[in-house]
Design an enzyme around this catalytic site. Sequence first.
Site, PDB file in Angstrom:
ATOM      1  N   LEU A  50       0.852  -0.722  -0.011  1.00 58.36           N
ATOM      2  CA  LEU A  50       0.000  -0.182  -0.210  1.00 58.36           C
ATOM      3  C   LEU A  50       0.725   0.994  -0.012  1.00 58.36           C
ATOM      4  CD1 LEU A  50      -2.825   0.568   0.081  1.00 58.36           C
ATOM      5  CD2 LEU A  50      -3.012   0.549   2.775  1.00 58.36           C
ATOM      6  N   ASP A  51       0.520   2.187  -0.860  1.00 53.43           N
ATOM      7  CA  ASP A  51       1.240   3.546  -1.298  1.00 53.43           C
ATOM      8  C   ASP A  51       1.984   3.921   0.087  1.00 53.43           C
ATOM      9  OD1 ASP A  51       2.326   2.653  -3.385  1.00 53.43           O
ATOM     10  OD2 ASP A  51       0.736   3.845  -4.779  1.00 53.43           O
ATOM     11  N   PRO A  52       3.088   4.813   0.329  1.00 52.29           N
ATOM     12  CA  PRO A  52       3.390   5.722   1.862  1.00 52.29           C
ATOM     13  C   PRO A  52       1.968   6.521   1.491  1.00 52.29           C
ATOM     14  CG  PRO A  52       5.150   4.715   0.383  1.00 52.29           C
ATOM     15  CD  PRO A  52       4.124   3.969  -0.107  1.00 52.29           C
ATOM     16  N   LEU A  53       1.319   7.394   0.166  1.00 48.09           N
ATOM     17  CA  LEU A  53       0.886   8.205   0.196  1.00 48.09           C
ATOM     18  C   LEU A  53      -0.767   7.439   0.793  1.00 48.09           C
ATOM     19  CD1 LEU A  53      -0.284  10.886  -0.214  1.00 48.09           C
ATOM     20  CD2 LEU A  53      -1.224   9.863  -3.180  1.00 48.09           C
ATOM     21  N   ALA A  54      -1.096   6.314   0.795  1.00 45.50           N
ATOM     22  CA  ALA A  54      -2.610   6.401   1.115  1.00 45.50           C
ATOM     23  C   ALA A  54      -2.453   5.437   2.830  1.00 45.50           C
ATOM     24  CB  ALA A  54      -2.443   4.632  -0.121  1.00 45.50           C
TER      25      ALA A  54
END
Length: 309
Positions: A50-54
């Site tokens: 899961l991307d850091p932004l998410a």
Amino acid sequence: MTQNQRPKVPRRALDGVLLLDKPVGLSSNDALIRAKRLYLAKKAGHTGTLDPLASGLLPLCFGEATKFSQDLLEADKTYEATMRLGIRTTTGDAEGEAIETRDVTCDQAAVEQRLVQFRGDIVQVPPMYSALKRGGKPLYEYARAGQTVEREGRQVTIHALELIACDLPDVTFRVTCSKGTYVRTLAEDIGEALGCGAHLVMLRRTGVGALTLANSVTLDALSDAAQSERDAWLQPVDALLSTFPSVQLDEEATRRFLHGQRLKLTDLAVDDGVLLAAARTRVYGSKGKLLGVAKAADGVLAPERLIVS
């Protein structure tokens, strides 16, 4: 041991699934490392990044549960996302630099109308800022070097796509999609269909297969809890397999199954049709304990992955 060396903390052989609510700004691997340290676990892994932004649902597997993490990698995912219309960025999200600005002339009715064309099977071109590899290197390495690599479109499935809020230029939507779907790309493509471009400003994963945020826990809550309380947050291994049909074996069949032997379905008290239609099933022993996963085919139940007691 020298005076400055700390004694090693013994690791635990822990089996189970943790439904972690990952915060924004932390990579999936960093979240895994922190949780593994808190649980003093010998073995752990996550079920897809899961991307850091998410933020949102990141199932973590401990011990024997890691054998079944692939099943969640293949599972459908559900997200809530917010896109900002009128601005395109280098990465397709808020981490990138703005590369184009256009006027937003659409209204909510136009947004809802455009969402319709993105439901069902669609073709996406993977973004340059992704971990897909070309020539042995991830695409994001080419992108950071200012290079663009030709990518072929690939089919993904949008099972559900609905508008949650429309406060232009921001649009919030919920999407349930197949493996391999890039929500960033979906936002960009919707923006292009509206004639103004878009980029993603918020992404939160709320579901992975049959798992949801309902029983999840944050790293902060785990850090503040006692070890016994942390253990209470662990789901059993078969939480990963809840969509599979199940079969319970008698004592003799349990013994044979654990030795890797194939079992005739006609010898088992099961619904052959259900098992054969699903192909894969979770198998329980005579004492109700999960033994592993098997495949049903050609009239037999064949062990696939076994749990070590």
